[in-house]
Scaffold this active site. Structure first.
Site, PDB file in Angstrom:
ATOM      1  CG  PHE A   1      -8.258  -2.774   2.394  1.00  0.00           C
ATOM      2  CD1 PHE A   1      -8.281  -1.831   3.230  1.00  0.00           C
ATOM      3  CD2 PHE A   1      -9.235  -3.396   1.892  1.00  0.00           C
ATOM      4  CE1 PHE A   1      -9.746  -1.361   3.799  1.00  0.00           C
ATOM      5  CE2 PHE A   1     -10.629  -3.173   2.757  1.00  0.00           C
ATOM      6  CZ  PHE A   1     -10.606  -2.205   3.312  1.00  0.00           C
ATOM      7  CG  ASP A   2      -0.808  -0.396   0.317  1.00  0.00           C
ATOM      8  OD1 ASP A   2       0.001  -1.505  -0.204  1.00  0.00           O
ATOM      9  OD2 ASP A   2      -0.473   0.436   1.311  1.00  0.00           O
ATOM     10  CE  LYS A   3       2.095  -7.274   2.752  1.00  0.00           C
ATOM     11  NZ  LYS A   3       3.230  -6.862   3.780  1.00  0.00           N
ATOM     12  CB  THR A   4       3.234  -2.169   3.246  1.00  0.00           C
ATOM     13  OG1 THR A   4       3.647  -3.518   2.888  1.00  0.00           O
ATOM     14  CG2 THR A   4       4.523  -1.702   4.257  1.00  0.00           C
ATOM     15  CB  VAL A 205      -7.973   1.820   1.904  1.00  0.00           C
ATOM     16  CG1 VAL A 205      -7.556   2.841   2.844  1.00  0.00           C
ATOM     17  CG2 VAL A 205      -9.733   1.704   1.934  1.00  0.00           C
TER      18      VAL A 205
END
Length: 242
Positions: A1-4, A205
Site C-alpha cells: 500500500f502507498d500511504k498518502t 494499491v
C-alpha cells in the site's frame, strides 16, 4: 500500500506553523512559503495554500524566479533575489543551514512522533520556519487490513516517502505488518521487484503519479479512485471508482 491518499485521506491540514527567527514577519514568511508551494505538485502543498487562504495571506502575485523541484526532498525558488528552500529536515542538513540546531531537530522529532509530516523553510543560511502537516487516516483502513489478514493475506506493507517516525506512527495505527519509509518513487519500484522475487505475487494499491512505476511492476496494480491521476489509471490493472 502507498500511504498518502490510499491508507490516508490525502486531504492534509497544517497543524503547526512557527517561526524560528522572530525578526521575521509571520504573514510575510507564510506568503513566501505559499508562493513556492503554489508552484509545486506536492500533495502537501494544498494544505499550505488552504492555510494562507484562510488567513487572507496574498501569495499568487509574488514573483518567483528559478523555481525547481528537488526530487524527494523539497523545492526552491528565488523571491526578491533571495533563494528560499522548503523541504524535509534532511534537505536543510544537506545545504548545511547554519542554525540547524539540536533544538530544531528535537522539535522536528516530537512532531513526527505525533504522526505529522514536518517541513522546514528558509534560506541556505538559516532555517526560518517549521511547518507540520497531518493527513487523516481513512476510517476504513484499519478494518480493511484486519479483513485482509483474516482472509489469509499474511503480509501487508506500507510504502511511503514520509519519514520513519511519522510512517511508523501511521503503520502502527492501521495495523500493517511492515513499514518502508523515506522512499523515492524509484525505491518503491525496487521494493516491489524485491518482494516479487521473494513471494512471486505482489498486489500494489496506490493513487498518485509517484506510484505508477510500482503499480506497473506489481502482479496486480490497484488504483484508488476513478478520479485518480491518469497515469495511475493507465498503469493499473484494477481501478476502484469510489
Amino acid at each position: 500500500f502507498d500511504k498518502t491518499g490510499t491508507l490516508t485521506k490525502g486531504v492534509p491540514v497544517v497543524t503547526d506553523y512557527r517561526l524560528i527567527d522572530n525578526a521575521i514577519d509571520e504573514k510575510e514568511m507564510l506568503a513566501v512559503i505559499t508562493a513556492l508551494e503554489y508552484r509545486s505538485q506536492h500533495p502537501l502543498a494544498s494544505a499550505i495554500i488552504k492555510k494562507a487562504d484562510s488567513n487572507n495571506v496574498p501569495y499568487s502575485d509574488i514573483h518567483v524566479e528559478d523555481f525547481s523541484s528537488i526530487t524527494g526532498k523539497g523545492i526552491r525558488g528565488k523571491i526578491n533575489d533571495k533563494m528560499y528552500y522548503i523541504g524535509s529536515p534532511a534537505l536543510f542538513k544537506e545545504i548545511q543551514a547554519a542554525n540547524f540546531s539540536n533544538t530544531i531537530e528535537k522539535d522536528v522529532k516530537t512532531l513526527q512522533k505525533q504522526g505529522k509530516t514536518v517541513m522546514l523553510a528558509g534560506t541556505e543560511n538559516a532555517v526560518q520556519a517549521i511547518i507540520a502537516v497531518a493527513d487523516e487516516v481513512r476510517e476504513s483502513s484499519k478494518e480493511v487490513l484486519q479483513k485482509l489478514h483474516q482472509a489469509g493475506i499474511k503480509k501487508t506493507i506500507m510504502l511511503t516517502g514520509d519519514n520513519h517516525s511519522t510512517a511508523n506512527a501511521i503503520g502502527e495505527h492501521v495495523g500493517v505488518t511492515d513499514v518502508r519509509s523515506e522512499l523515492l518513487p524509484q525505491d518503491k519500484l525496487d521494493v516491489i521487484k524485491q518482494l516479487k522475487t521473494e513471494y512471486n505475487h505482489v498486489g500494489m494499491v496506490g493513487d498518485g503519479v509517484n506510484d505508477a512505476p510500482a503499480l506497473a511492476a506489481s502482479t496486480v496494480g490497484i488504483a484508488m479512485g476513478g478520479a485518480g491521476t491518469d497515469t495511475a489509471l493507465e498503469t493499473a490493472d484494477v481501478a476502484l471508482m469510489g
